[in-house]
Design an enzyme around this catalytic site. Sequence first.
Site, PDB file in Angstrom:
ATOM      1  N   THR A   5       1.315  -1.219  -0.010  1.00  0.00           N
ATOM      2  CA  THR A   5       0.230   0.037  -0.501  1.00  0.00           C
ATOM      3  C   THR A   5       1.114   1.435  -0.319  1.00  0.00           C
ATOM      4  O   THR A   5       2.134   1.243   0.258  1.00  0.00           O
ATOM      5  CB  THR A   5      -0.526   0.391   1.365  1.00  0.00           C
ATOM      6  OG1 THR A   5      -1.914  -0.717   0.993  1.00  0.00           O
ATOM      7  CG2 THR A   5      -1.770   1.237   1.870  1.00  0.00           C
ATOM      8  N   GLN A  78      -4.287  -7.471  -5.401  1.00  0.00           N
ATOM      9  CA  GLN A  78      -4.407  -7.607  -4.501  1.00  0.00           C
ATOM     10  C   GLN A  78      -6.271  -7.242  -4.392  1.00  0.00           C
ATOM     11  O   GLN A  78      -6.220  -6.021  -3.980  1.00  0.00           O
ATOM     12  CB  GLN A  78      -3.648  -7.752  -3.632  1.00  0.00           C
ATOM     13  CG  GLN A  78      -4.178  -8.300  -1.926  1.00  0.00           C
ATOM     14  CD  GLN A  78      -3.105  -8.139  -0.737  1.00  0.00           C
ATOM     15  OE1 GLN A  78      -3.119  -6.791  -0.105  1.00  0.00           O
ATOM     16  NE2 GLN A  78      -2.602  -8.598   0.421  1.00  0.00           N
ATOM     17  N   HIS A 154      -7.155 -11.090  -0.022  1.00  0.00           N
ATOM     18  CA  HIS A 154      -6.540 -10.407   0.567  1.00  0.00           C
ATOM     19  C   HIS A 154      -6.901 -11.225   2.058  1.00  0.00           C
ATOM     20  O   HIS A 154      -7.986 -10.632   2.764  1.00  0.00           O
ATOM     21  CB  HIS A 154      -6.161  -9.088   0.806  1.00  0.00           C
ATOM     22  CG  HIS A 154      -5.009  -8.247   1.790  1.00  0.00           C
ATOM     23  ND1 HIS A 154      -4.517  -9.020   3.455  1.00  0.00           N
ATOM     24  CD2 HIS A 154      -4.632  -6.949   1.740  1.00  0.00           C
ATOM     25  CE1 HIS A 154      -4.486  -8.402   3.303  1.00  0.00           C
ATOM     26  NE2 HIS A 154      -4.155  -7.122   3.039  1.00  0.00           N
ATOM     27  N   ASN A 157      -3.611 -10.211   7.910  1.00  0.00           N
ATOM     28  CA  ASN A 157      -3.124  -8.906   8.481  1.00  0.00           C
ATOM     29  C   ASN A 157      -4.097  -8.201   9.054  1.00  0.00           C
ATOM     30  O   ASN A 157      -4.676  -7.245   9.443  1.00  0.00           O
ATOM     31  CB  ASN A 157      -2.695  -8.019   7.517  1.00  0.00           C
ATOM     32  CG  ASN A 157      -1.041  -8.482   7.167  1.00  0.00           C
ATOM     33  OD1 ASN A 157      -0.473  -9.473   7.649  1.00  0.00           O
ATOM     34  ND2 ASN A 157      -0.646  -7.574   6.116  1.00  0.00           N
ATOM     35  N   TYR A 159      -7.652  -7.931   8.364  1.00  0.00           N
ATOM     36  CA  TYR A 159      -8.358  -7.549   7.695  1.00  0.00           C
ATOM     37  C   TYR A 159      -9.860  -8.379   7.354  1.00  0.00           C
ATOM     38  O   TYR A 159      -9.634  -9.193   8.638  1.00  0.00           O
ATOM     39  CB  TYR A 159      -8.302  -7.031   6.073  1.00  0.00           C
ATOM     40  CG  TYR A 159      -7.465  -6.019   5.929  1.00  0.00           C
ATOM     41  CD1 TYR A 159      -7.273  -4.502   7.113  1.00  0.00           C
ATOM     42  CD2 TYR A 159      -5.680  -6.266   6.009  1.00  0.00           C
ATOM     43  CE1 TYR A 159      -5.557  -3.558   6.948  1.00  0.00           C
ATOM     44  CE2 TYR A 159      -4.470  -5.148   5.680  1.00  0.00           C
ATOM     45  CZ  TYR A 159      -4.670  -4.006   6.439  1.00  0.00           C
ATOM     46  OH  TYR A 159      -4.026  -3.264   6.682  1.00  0.00           O
ATOM     47  N   ARG A 206      -3.972 -14.841   0.439  1.00  0.00           N
ATOM     48  CA  ARG A 206      -3.073 -14.053   1.222  1.00  0.00           C
ATOM     49  C   ARG A 206      -3.637 -14.766   2.506  1.00  0.00           C
ATOM     50  O   ARG A 206      -4.500 -14.454   3.147  1.00  0.00           O
ATOM     51  CB  ARG A 206      -2.121 -12.834   1.200  1.00  0.00           C
ATOM     52  CG  ARG A 206      -0.858 -12.566   1.901  1.00  0.00           C
ATOM     53  CD  ARG A 206      -0.599 -11.116   1.455  1.00  0.00           C
ATOM     54  NE  ARG A 206       0.800 -11.537   1.562  1.00  0.00           N
ATOM     55  CZ  ARG A 206       1.947 -10.330   1.928  1.00  0.00           C
ATOM     56  NH1 ARG A 206       1.512  -8.617   2.803  1.00  0.00           N
ATOM     57  NH2 ARG A 206       3.518 -10.752   1.199  1.00  0.00           N
ATOM     58  N   ASN A 214      -2.989  -5.587  13.053  1.00  0.00           N
ATOM     59  CA  ASN A 214      -3.808  -5.211  13.358  1.00  0.00           C
ATOM     60  C   ASN A 214      -4.908  -5.157  14.142  1.00  0.00           C
ATOM     61  O   ASN A 214      -6.882  -5.935  14.570  1.00  0.00           O
ATOM     62  CB  ASN A 214      -5.374  -4.983  11.820  1.00  0.00           C
ATOM     63  CG  ASN A 214      -4.507  -4.009  10.877  1.00  0.00           C
ATOM     64  OD1 ASN A 214      -4.072  -3.240  11.230  1.00  0.00           O
ATOM     65  ND2 ASN A 214      -3.936  -4.261   9.961  1.00  0.00           N
ATOM     66  N   GLY A 296       8.877  -7.617   0.006  1.00  0.00           N
ATOM     67  CA  GLY A 296       8.249  -5.777  -0.080  1.00  0.00           C
ATOM     68  C   GLY A 296       8.731  -5.417  -0.002  1.00  0.00           C
ATOM     69  O   GLY A 296       9.570  -4.415  -0.737  1.00  0.00           O
ATOM     70  N   ARG A 297       9.946  -4.641   1.449  1.00  0.00           N
ATOM     71  CA  ARG A 297      10.134  -3.719   1.829  1.00  0.00           C
ATOM     72  C   ARG A 297      11.660  -2.911   0.654  1.00  0.00           C
ATOM     73  O   ARG A 297      11.616  -2.417   0.204  1.00  0.00           O
ATOM     74  CB  ARG A 297      10.891  -4.107   3.456  1.00  0.00           C
ATOM     75  CG  ARG A 297       9.496  -2.988   4.338  1.00  0.00           C
ATOM     76  CD  ARG A 297       9.771  -3.760   5.427  1.00  0.00           C
ATOM     77  NE  ARG A 297       9.415  -4.825   5.601  1.00  0.00           N
ATOM     78  CZ  ARG A 297       9.604  -5.620   6.793  1.00  0.00           C
ATOM     79  NH1 ARG A 297       9.963  -4.313   7.763  1.00  0.00           N
ATOM     80  NH2 ARG A 297      10.316  -6.940   6.726  1.00  0.00           N
TER      81      ARG A 297
HETATM   82  C1  LIG Z   1       4.276   0.253   2.885  1.00  0.00           C
HETATM   83  C2  LIG Z   1       3.901  -0.944   3.040  1.00  0.00           C
HETATM   84  C3  LIG Z   1       2.510  -1.173   2.873  1.00  0.00           C
HETATM   85  C4  LIG Z   1       1.818  -2.449   3.163  1.00  0.00           C
HETATM   86  N1  LIG Z   1       0.791  -2.766   2.436  1.00  0.00           N
HETATM   87  C5  LIG Z   1       0.783  -3.804   2.473  1.00  0.00           C
HETATM   88  C6  LIG Z   1      -0.754  -4.528   1.672  1.00  0.00           C
HETATM   89  O1  LIG Z   1      -1.221  -3.822   0.936  1.00  0.00           O
HETATM   90  N2  LIG Z   1      -1.213  -5.632   1.299  1.00  0.00           N
HETATM   91  C7  LIG Z   1      -0.530  -6.678   1.496  1.00  0.00           C
HETATM   92  O2  LIG Z   1      -0.737  -7.737   2.275  1.00  0.00           O
HETATM   93  N3  LIG Z   1       0.505  -6.347   3.068  1.00  0.00           N
HETATM   94  C8  LIG Z   1       0.740  -5.495   2.930  1.00  0.00           C
HETATM   95  N4  LIG Z   1       1.972  -4.871   3.674  1.00  0.00           N
HETATM   96  C9  LIG Z   1       2.888  -5.990   4.211  1.00  0.00           C
HETATM   97  C10 LIG Z   1       3.656  -6.881   3.083  1.00  0.00           C
HETATM   98  O3  LIG Z   1       2.947  -7.560   1.570  1.00  0.00           O
HETATM   99  C11 LIG Z   1       5.028  -7.623   3.578  1.00  0.00           C
HETATM  100  O4  LIG Z   1       3.959  -8.582   3.863  1.00  0.00           O
HETATM  101  C12 LIG Z   1       6.018  -7.133   4.382  1.00  0.00           C
HETATM  102  O5  LIG Z   1       6.421  -5.912   4.226  1.00  0.00           O
HETATM  103  C13 LIG Z   1       7.139  -8.241   5.464  1.00  0.00           C
HETATM  104  O6  LIG Z   1       8.185  -8.838   4.011  1.00  0.00           O
HETATM  105  P1  LIG Z   1       9.167  -7.959   3.502  1.00  0.00           P
HETATM  106  O7  LIG Z   1      10.261  -8.276   5.137  1.00  0.00           O
HETATM  107  O8  LIG Z   1       9.813  -8.467   2.793  1.00  0.00           O
HETATM  108  O9  LIG Z   1       9.234  -6.306   3.589  1.00  0.00           O
HETATM  109  C14 LIG Z   1       2.792  -3.347   3.476  1.00  0.00           C
HETATM  110  C15 LIG Z   1       3.796  -3.386   4.178  1.00  0.00           C
HETATM  111  C16 LIG Z   1       4.729  -1.881   3.680  1.00  0.00           C
HETATM  112  C17 LIG Z   1       6.558  -1.970   4.309  1.00  0.00           C
END
Ligand SMILES: Cc1cc2nc3c(=O)[nH]c(=O)nc-3n(C[C@H](O)[C@H](O)[C@H](O)COP(=O)(O)O)c2cc1C
Length: 343
Positions: A5, A78, A154, A157, A159, A206, A214, A296-297
């Site tokens: 997001t 998603q 989704h 997390n 939701y 997912r 949350n 992700g990050r």
């Molecule tokens: C800025 C940000 C936005 C995220 N938005 C979503 C999202 O829209 N949907 C989701 O399932 N997870 C979301 N996540 C979680 C990431 O998909 C991922 O699970 C999390 O960053 C851990 O993976 P990583 O260690 O590779 O970053 C978000 C994480 C971050 C940092």
Amino acid sequence: MAPLTRSRAGAGFVPTPLMAEYYAQRASAGLIIAEASQISQQGQGYQDTPGIYSQEQTDGWRLVTDAVHAVGGHIFLQLWHVGRVSHSSLQPDGGQPVGPSAIQADALTFVDGAFVTASQPRALALDEISGIVQAYRQATRNALEAGFDGVEIHAANGYLIDQFLRDGSNHRNDRYGGSIENRSRFLREVMAAVIEEAGVGRVGVRLSPVSPANGVSNADNWALFESVFDQLEQLAPVYVHVIEGATMSSRDHDPEFDFQRLRARFSGTYIANNGYTSELAHALTAKDPNALVAFGRSFIANPDLVRRLKLNAPLQRLDKQTLYGGGAAGYTDYPALAMQPGD
Ligand SMILES: Cc1cc2nc3c(=O)[nH]c(=O)nc-3n(C[C@H](O)[C@H](O)[C@H](O)COP(=O)(O)O)c2cc1C
């Protein structure tokens, strides 16, 4: 690339040309899972997140999928309903967010540039639930019309779908509450509707089995997710995507929970996520040829993450101030590595 997001949609929650540029920059990912997108206004929990319920939103997403496909990428969307993790100011007519039960989430939403406590929700009436399943179905049609290669449901997390799954947020005493069979009914119905629209080969899901994200809680996560995986084996989505540990935090949040044992219950593709490094990813895929890893990050700060990992090149640092909202800064201005002779 994991769903991320970024709260940069335009008026009407319509995806913008800047978003198309951002995703195209990251199209060397084997698969992009585009950011969570609300299936209805009721499903929105944070400011400026994109929707997939209006024609304008569908047309906006077409810019994104065209840009990604033009450079050889693949992209799923998603599908998101936040349930109780919302704020009245984002809801139709300023009403209450909805959840399985009228239990407020210990969670923050993002409104007017600030994080605020989620509003007190109301419990969904039994006859409202089929309308939400229908909204997932319509969102799937829209996503396919927008050119996505598939959709990811989704269910992670904390939701709406996760709220139904967990006994801490689901105190219903109808056929959507009580037993694991009943608490997972909403997930099954959403999956069945979405698969009917898109076909099993275009639908992933997912989950975040032990994550307290949350404010969700549950007495026995093993019993719940063992059953969910057995149900998914029957539904046969193209992949199951699992956040291992606490989302964006410890991978060992619940050290007793055995993700490998869980994974073994699903014979299809497994996408692992959460805190993966190149080394951890290689260790997983070496022993599980049907596993993928989502980053992700590191994909936010490194549009060319795949190339950097291949070359063992240094990764750029994430700027946490520009994650949500704003424009190009911290979004499309992370540089890629310079090309070398022979590239
Ligand atoms: C800025 C940000 C936005 C995220 N938005 C979503 C999202 O829209 N949907 C989701 O399932 N997870 C979301 N996540 C979680 C990431 O998909 C991922 O699970 C999390 O960053 C851990 O993976 P990583 O260690 O590779 O970053 C978000 C994480 C971050 C940092």
